[in-house]
Design an enzyme around this catalytic site. Structure first.
Site, PDB file in Angstrom:
ATOM      1  N   GLU A  17      -4.430   1.821  -3.969  1.00  0.00           N
ATOM      2  CA  GLU A  17      -3.940   2.332  -4.477  1.00  0.00           C
ATOM      3  C   GLU A  17      -2.975   1.547  -3.565  1.00  0.00           C
ATOM      4  O   GLU A  17      -1.709   0.847  -3.428  1.00  0.00           O
ATOM      5  CB  GLU A  17      -2.306   3.228  -3.833  1.00  0.00           C
ATOM      6  N   ASP A  72       1.016  -1.220  -0.183  1.00  0.00           N
ATOM      7  CA  ASP A  72       0.158   0.000  -0.022  1.00  0.00           C
ATOM      8  C   ASP A  72       0.969   0.955  -0.272  1.00  0.00           C
ATOM      9  O   ASP A  72       1.807   1.350   0.528  1.00  0.00           O
ATOM     10  CB  ASP A  72      -0.830  -0.195   1.629  1.00  0.00           C
TER      11      ASP A  72
END
Length: 573
Positions: A485, A442
């Protein structure tokens, strides 16, 4: 004079007899070829319709399974729910889920008493949902509810989701699962998915020529009520009490054939049940696709016209030649009839030979031979056209299937594609008693990139992350974007030491990658590993997610292994 008249009369009579026989022979050949073409074209049209029906049914199954799995996995993330149902982290997660899938019109979590603590848009926050079916069923386990109209949210959600233009009333399919922390159910997570997603599924599954060929898709529930009809006609059909035809099905619930519908029109109809990956997603839905006979069998009409025209021309030619060939034709008629029967029977290599003798006999047999060749050529062209159309349809369905498994922004796998690759990797690890690792990645402070530089730069960052992962992973590895993301890598035949080393190299490569626009970005990575017969895909994902949360909590820009791993590697920063 009498003798000459008698000869002419006899010749005329013979010409009439042979002319009639030749005409009947030409018509017999035309009818035989016409019936053969009609049968083949009808079979091919039914096969093409079955492909469409199966594609739509499996697309619905994929949507139900994917959404149910998403809610179930999120409801079991203890690192999230231990902070409380009304925590800011829960609110951010719900908003993120809705942004990724706008069809999720309402996402909320209620406590064990049915009071909503957190919800997208703060809708129903503080209200009681204890009487709603999704809440009572969601306390017991994962639950997928059949389609129903909006009840509590009908006035709060008046407009359809962005990108949808519809006059249909708001209807939902509910996906719920219990929120369990330390073995105790503390609440229920629920997603109200707008039924508008059904229209998108059907549009993606249908071939480009669906509108011009009259294809129409209907979805019926377990009780035979229509719950979806193309063209935003569902509400009108429900008000009319519309029900589909009584479809005779086999043991698997499949059918393809011609049926008369309640509008009095006959349609080529194909039906198939929506397959269920589990009892939770088994809603008893059935897909029915229809096509007007006039369009489905258009090739039959064209083939019949062509056959009749060729037969008529051949009959005229045969009648004209019969008068001149009356006397010599009789001794060759048996050979012509025998060849015609072989053609009619479809004997291998059968054809109409050219018979010698008089010029009349040669011309007649040559005309019939040319007619036979043209009919066979016409049949071959039509069969080729049907095969080409079938290949195009299969190719389009294959392309749609690939799109359904890929993330459109980065080109890596999406959640559905990841699930398939993870299932294969788990099966291989169990079979070969080999380790299987998962790394969940992430981007740190990614929101700052979007806020400072805009979403176009943010999208470019995601594509760069995906490219770094692709270039540094093996061909046997799989990389997917879960949304936002967040990325995940599946690493077959990789133990904890190897996975941690690879994760650290990825972290370092991303950190040292300098971009002229935004500079650099860092990532946090969570690693989990399973071994042999104890490998479980869902457990690996949960463990990697927990390790990722720990990496975030410990300061970001680091790699953490899941708790309970056989070897702990030092965190990096």
């Amino acid at each position: 004079m009498n003798l000459r008249f008698s000869e002419r009369s006899l010749a005329t009579q013979m010409a009439v007899v042979f002319g009639v026989l030749a005409t009947l022979l030409a018509l017999l050949l035309s009818f035989s070829f016409g019936e053969m073409l009609r049968g083949r074209i009808r079979n091919d049209a039914g096969a093409a319709l079955r492909v469409v029906t199966y594609t739509v049914a499996h697309q619905f199954e994929a949507q139900l399974s994917s959404r149910n799995e998403q809610v179930t996995v999120l409801s079991r993330a203890p690192g999230l729910w231990e902070q409380g149902l009304d925590s800011p982290a829960v609110a951010q997660l719900l908003a993120r889920m809705q942004n990724l899938t706008p069809d999720n019109r309402w996402i909320g979590v209620a406590d064990a008493d049915g009071v909503v603590h957190n919800a997208t848009g703060h809708l129903l926050q503080g209200a009681s949902v204890a009487q709603r079916p999704w809440f009572s069923k969601g306390l017991e386990g994962p639950y997928v509810g059949d389609i129903h109209p909006a009840v509590m949210l009908s006035k709060l959600l008046g407009a359809p989701a962005e990108g949808h233009e519809t006059a249909e009333p708001l209807r939902f399919v509910d996906f719920a699962a219990p929120v369990v922390v330390a073995g105790k159910t503390i609440g229920v997570l629920c997603v109200h998915a707008s039924w508008e997603w059904a229209d998108q599924v059907v549009k993606l599954a249908l071939p480009p020529e669906a509108r011009s060929t009259g294809l129409q898709v209907f979805v019926f529930d377990r009780d035979g009520r229509v719950i979806f009809a193309q063209g935003q006609k569902t509400s009108a059909l429900l008000a009319q009490g519309f029900r589909g035809p009584d479809v005779p099905t086999n043991n698997e619930g499949l059918y393809t054939g011609v049926l008369a519908w309640n509008d009095g029109v006959e349609y080529l109809t194909s039906a198939a049940p929506v397959p269920a990956a589990s009892a939770v997603t088994d809603l008893g839905w059935r897909i029915v696709v229809r096509q007007p006979i006039s369009l489905a069998y258009s090739l039959v009409r064209d083939a019949t016209s062509a056959v009749l025209l060729i037969g008529a021309v051949a009959s005229v030619i045969a009648s004209l030649l019969a008068y001149r060939a009356a006397r010599s034709l009789s001794r060759h008629l048996h050979g012509i009839a025998l060849a015609a029967r072989r053609v009619e029977a479809g004997a291998p290599g059968a054809g109409m030979p050219v018979f010698g003798g008089s010029s009349e006999v040669t011309a007649l047999s040559s005309a019939l031979r040319n007619m036979t060749v043209q009919l066979l050529a016409s049949n071959s062209r039509m069969e080729q056209q049907v095969r080409v159309r079938t290949r195009e349809l299969l190719s389009a369905n294959s392309a749609l299937d690939r799109q359904a498994r890929s993330d459109p922004l980065t080109g890596v796998l999406n959640r559905r594609g990841l699930e398939e690759r993870l299932r294969l990797a788990v099966a291989s690890a169990r079979r070969g008693l080999r380790p299987l690792s998962v790394a969940m990645l992430d981007a740190d402070y990614f929101k700052r990139i979007n806020d400072q530089f805009g979403h176009e730069v943010g999208d470019a960052v995601l594509r760069q992350l995906a490219e770094i992962l692709r270039t540094r992973l093996r061909a046997s590895d799989a990389v997917a974007r879960l949304g936002g993301e967040e990325f995940i890598a599946v690493l077959p035949d990789t133990d904890l030491e190897g996975a941690m080393a690879l994760a650290e190299s990825l972290r370092h490569a991303i950190e040292t990658h300098i971009d002229k626009v935004y500079g650099n970005i860092t990532v946090s990575i969570g690693v989990a590993v399973g071994m042999g017969t104890e490998v479980d895909g869902a457990s690996l994902l949960r463990a990697a997610d927990e390790a990722l949360y720990r990496a975030k909590a410990e300061g970001r820009n680091r790699v953490c292994a899941a708790s309970g791993s056989t070897a702990e590697a030092p965190a990096s920063s």
